[in-house]
Design a protein around this motif. Sequence first.
Motif, PDB file in Angstrom:
ATOM      1  N   HIS A 246       0.792  -1.232   0.000  1.00 63.45           N
ATOM      2  CA  HIS A 246       0.000   0.000   0.000  1.00 63.45           C
ATOM      3  C   HIS A 246       0.825   1.283   0.000  1.00 63.45           C
ATOM      4  O   HIS A 246       0.284   2.374  -0.090  1.00 63.45           O
ATOM      5  CB  HIS A 246      -0.983   0.005   1.162  1.00 63.45           C
ATOM      6  N   PHE A 267     -10.230   5.870   2.167  1.00 64.40           N
ATOM      7  CA  PHE A 267      -9.244   5.289   3.078  1.00 64.40           C
ATOM      8  C   PHE A 267      -9.509   5.852   4.460  1.00 64.40           C
ATOM      9  O   PHE A 267     -10.617   6.336   4.728  1.00 64.40           O
ATOM     10  CB  PHE A 267      -7.815   5.542   2.581  1.00 64.40           C
ATOM     11  N   THR A 461      -3.399   2.996   6.836  1.00 63.27           N
ATOM     12  CA  THR A 461      -4.283   1.869   7.136  1.00 63.27           C
ATOM     13  C   THR A 461      -4.622   1.071   5.888  1.00 63.27           C
ATOM     14  O   THR A 461      -4.801  -0.140   5.932  1.00 63.27           O
ATOM     15  CB  THR A 461      -5.598   2.356   7.774  1.00 63.27           C
ATOM     16  N   SER A 462      -4.737   1.751   4.761  1.00 60.39           N
ATOM     17  CA  SER A 462      -5.007   1.101   3.485  1.00 60.39           C
ATOM     18  C   SER A 462      -4.586   2.041   2.374  1.00 60.39           C
ATOM     19  O   SER A 462      -4.298   3.219   2.617  1.00 60.39           O
ATOM     20  CB  SER A 462      -6.491   0.746   3.341  1.00 60.39           C
ATOM     21  N   SER A 463      -4.567   1.530   1.167  1.00 63.17           N
ATOM     22  CA  SER A 463      -4.158   2.357   0.033  1.00 63.17           C
ATOM     23  C   SER A 463      -5.259   3.346  -0.338  1.00 63.17           C
ATOM     24  O   SER A 463      -6.435   2.988  -0.363  1.00 63.17           O
ATOM     25  CB  SER A 463      -3.851   1.465  -1.166  1.00 63.17           C
ATOM     26  N   GLU A 487      -2.775  -5.674  -0.886  1.00 58.07           N
ATOM     27  CA  GLU A 487      -3.135  -4.389  -0.279  1.00 58.07           C
ATOM     28  C   GLU A 487      -2.857  -3.211  -1.199  1.00 58.07           C
ATOM     29  O   GLU A 487      -3.624  -2.253  -1.265  1.00 58.07           O
ATOM     30  CB  GLU A 487      -2.366  -4.191   1.038  1.00 58.07           C
ATOM     31  N   GLY A 493      -6.441  -6.415   3.299  1.00 53.77           N
ATOM     32  CA  GLY A 493      -6.279  -5.540   4.455  1.00 53.77           C
ATOM     33  C   GLY A 493      -5.533  -6.184   5.591  1.00 53.77           C
ATOM     34  O   GLY A 493      -5.912  -6.053   6.750  1.00 53.77           O
TER      35      GLY A 493
END
Length: 516
Positions: A246, A267, A461-463, A487, A493
């Motif tokens: 990510h 996100f 936390t995420s892309s 991810e 995740g």
Amino acid sequence: MQRFDIRVSPEEMEDKEKLHHMILARAAPGDPKRFDWRIRKQSLDARGRKPLFVLLIECWEDEAPPLEKIRGFEPKALSGRRVVIAGAGPAGYFAALRLLERGIQPLVLERGKDVRSRLFDIKTLYKGEVHPHSNYCFGEGGAGTYSDGKLYTRATKRGDIRRVLDLFRTFGASASIRTEAHPHIGSNRLPAIVKAMREAIVSAGGEVHFNAFMKDFMAKDGRFRAAVLEDGERVEGDALILATGHSARDVYALLHEKGVLVEAKPFAMGVRIEHPQERIDRIFYGASPRHPALPPASYRISCQASGRGVFSFCMCPGGSVVPASTAPGELVLNGMSFAERSGPFANAGLVTELRLTDLDDPDGNPFAGLHFQQAVEQFLFRKGDGSQKAPAQRASDFVAARLSADLPRTSYIPGIYSAPLHQWLPPVVTKGLSEGLRLLDRRHRGYLTEEATLLAVESRTSSPVRIPRDPQTRMHPEVYGLFPCGEGAGYAGGIASAAMDGMASAEAVERYVAML
């Protein structure tokens, strides 16, 4: 054979003889001596006034039934097909293992270093020196290797989670990951497991190359042909599995420059919140010190604040907050813990969701979220002294919108300094966290306290970018043979979901190369 659930107290769990009699009395009230048992699954229910272990018991008479066989790694003879995999994280390595089981040679290109060598660069990160290809996010094993090694996932429809656990077990993980409801391995044990995976891949005929940054790829007639490394070397293959993680912003830029479609996606952003572990034990177990049979308390909590989700992420009981920057001039935080989770602090990401409508982007720029994320990370770095020291604020002061006069002790080794995070964080993040903390404290009394420290920023936390793929072929709709995965592509995740996505992508690649 019988199967049934039984709920036992920590005291009963610790007293093995009493537990034995309780289980057999449930299984065979008339004649318990003829029966034996084992724990098939174990979880902890801390929702009541007293935490209870929930055990799924298998009980039998006479001969024990066979345990479900652990499916190890079983590679086939290579067929001559070659597939390039960009990234040696869980998505990349599990894709490589699966390809070898189908007789296809994987060529893994990892921009960073092997899992052991990464440690030297991670140590320099604490001193403020950021290696752009070798850090907490980049390098063999991916971001999860030095971030606790959590294997729990709710995305079980994405693949066979038992298969993922079996392979981790094959390469050295504890047998307990097959029985625990929320298994984890620990950052001190994962490196050896990741190394064992790599050695198995190489022994079976695959290749793994480190310091091999893919700066470009070549396509002909709309079909992938070769990856191009930083030194100009071409690595040819029948397909490319893109499993770069990510934080590989340069990969998104590469795709965009080549006219390959990428998309903005929602996100989340926020802080790492750190409490003394004993306070978390008191909140979620109702007592501190906790019973010796209980592990350090953990939590997964969420609420809706002004119609926006606020939630905990990557909770690390007995863990530490760590620097996770991937480029000079930015400040990014994460959390980690060792297998024993024995540290005095508990930390978690506490984040609020960010929607595309929050980004002030009327033109639909696919990098609007990435630029937002990057701007916050760089702004907070500039506010500091040029090191990885983090701005921090007591949770009670953050909600009250006042600067903290002093700060509690912290696990964050580079150090912290008092800062007005309620002013420095984007207003949408501040509003969500402030209201969210109040709501969460009503449900979990003591969570919002002057003992809790907020450290900024938790932004990965995420892309914020998705690389689209066809739901049936799992290929990018514009480039045949390009398989976005894990991810970094926006389809996983965590370690387990990334591993499942990698295996599913490998199976899709097998179907694709069979038609060439």
